[in-house]
Write a protein that holds these residues in place. Structure first.
Motif, PDB file in Angstrom:
ATOM      1  N   ARG A 219      27.209  14.996 -32.485  1.00  0.00           N
ATOM      2  CA  ARG A 219      27.139  13.848 -32.825  1.00  0.00           C
ATOM      3  C   ARG A 219      25.603  13.695 -33.028  1.00  0.00           C
ATOM      4  O   ARG A 219      26.054  12.272 -34.403  1.00  0.00           O
ATOM      5  CB  ARG A 219      27.704  12.955 -32.157  1.00  0.00           C
ATOM      6  N   GLU A 223      24.263  12.497 -37.460  1.00  0.00           N
ATOM      7  CA  GLU A 223      23.597  10.586 -37.271  1.00  0.00           C
ATOM      8  C   GLU A 223      22.522  11.288 -38.327  1.00  0.00           C
ATOM      9  O   GLU A 223      21.844  10.707 -38.482  1.00  0.00           O
ATOM     10  CB  GLU A 223      23.387  10.403 -35.953  1.00  0.00           C
ATOM     11  N   GLU A 227      21.648   9.789 -41.593  1.00  0.00           N
ATOM     12  CA  GLU A 227      20.469   8.981 -42.040  1.00  0.00           C
ATOM     13  C   GLU A 227      18.660   8.951 -43.293  1.00  0.00           C
ATOM     14  O   GLU A 227      18.270   8.766 -43.311  1.00  0.00           O
ATOM     15  CB  GLU A 227      19.504   8.750 -40.206  1.00  0.00           C
TER      16      GLU A 227
END
Length: 332
Positions: A219, A223, A227
């Motif tokens: 995860r 992320e 980003e």
């Protein structure tokens, strides 16, 4: 008691002791007779007393952060297989990154309730590892502090990372996003050096904006890459120091409408299960995990029996799969 078993079997206490220590100086007939009497009266030998006499427990510790890590579980499998073959019991000690837990397990070695320990990762400082090595039998596995009195087995993490990045460069990729972790582990430092050296050797300037820090997880990797895309960072490849981070990167790229490997090539590290479950399958660095565990046990035996200290650097392998190979994958 052993004395009562001897009286019931009509043999000496020494004979009963030899039966339970598997000594050869007992006939097979006597051995079966003594064991039958012991079974009838539910007798179990006093292992603690035997350990005090022989000064060994036939127990070793495997100290690690968590068994949930697929890489560690395969290493543990190798240690356990080698230990069982040699007549030892391996006790898995998961610290969950708690120093008090690690100290409690190390106390078992200090108090001679275990013969030694194989440490896959530790919260001890370099000086603490060195001090522990002076008085007790420990072996470092995968992660290690390079100290001549402490046996270790690992791979050349710098070279492995260098080869991974060089593979990406050979595909024409020059802006390589690097997913790493901010910690003091030697493997982390060596992989970063390998990344930098590969760029430098091929005349590609180092760009600190392409270095992203996370926590090894799927995860988290997803992320971080999501980003980076939101921030408009330009990159044509991703190299992550764990397969889970790399797999998360693949998912983030696909969610953003990008193709792997055509738009962005991705490489992970460790060749764990997720590397061939993710679609496209992940190019990665394979470590000989089970062999690493087996050799760690061999090094521990050498240290316990002969006080011999050896270091082993095993070969890694770049496993090329769909995440960097357009000819394997191909855009639909």
């Amino acid at each position: 008691t052993i004395k009562e078993i001897a009286e019931l079997a009509g043999v000496s206490v020494a004979t009963v002791s030899r039966v339970f220590s598997d000594a050869e100086a007992v006939s097979e007939r006597t051995r079966k007779h003594v064991l039958a009497v012991a079974e009838k009266y539910h007798y179990e030998p006093n292992l603690l007393g035997r350990n005090l006499r022989t000064k060994e427990t036939k127990v070793i510790l495997i100290i690690l952060t968590t068994i949930a890590n697929h890489f560690c579980s395969r290493v543990v499998r190798g240690i356990n297989a080698a230990a069982q073959k040699a007549g030892y019991t391996a006790m898995i000690c998961a610290t969950n990154d708690l120093r008090e837990s690690e100290e409690a397990y190390l106390d078992l070695v200090r108090n001679h309730m275990a013969d030694g320990a194989i440490i896959i990762n530790t919260l001890m400082s370099e000086k603490e590892v060195q001090k522990m090595s002076e008085y007790y039998h420990i072996v470092q596995c995968s992660e290690y502090i390079d100290y001549d009195r402490t046996p270790y087995v690992s791979i050349d993490n710098r070279l492995a990372a260098f080869e991974a990045v060089e593979h990406l460069i050979s595909l024409g990729r020059k802006r390589i996003l690097y997913l790493t972790v901010e910690n003091q582990l030697l493997s982390t430092k060596q992989r970063f050096l390998g990344y930098q050296e590969a760029l430098g050797q091929h005349g590609i300037p180092f760009n600190s904006e392409l270095i992203c820090y996370g926590n090894y997880g799927y995860r988290n990797g997803s992320e971080i890459v999501a980003e980076a895309l939101r921030q408009g960072k330009q990159f044509d490849a991703v190299f992550a120091i764990s397969d889970r981070m790399a797999s998360g990167a693949v998912t983030a790229l696909k969610n953003a409408g990008l193709y792997v490997p055509e738009d962005v090539a991705v490489i992970g590290f460790d060749n764990t299960d997720i590397s061939y479950i993710i679609e496209p399958q992940l190019t990665t660095i394979a470590q000989p995990q089970q062999q690493m565990g087996e050799i760690a046990f061999e090094l521990l035996i050498e240290k316990m029996k002969n006080n011999t200290v050896s270091h082993r650097i095993l070969k890694h392998q770049l496993v090329v799969r769909q995440s960097t190979n357009i000819s394997i994958h191909g855009r639909d």
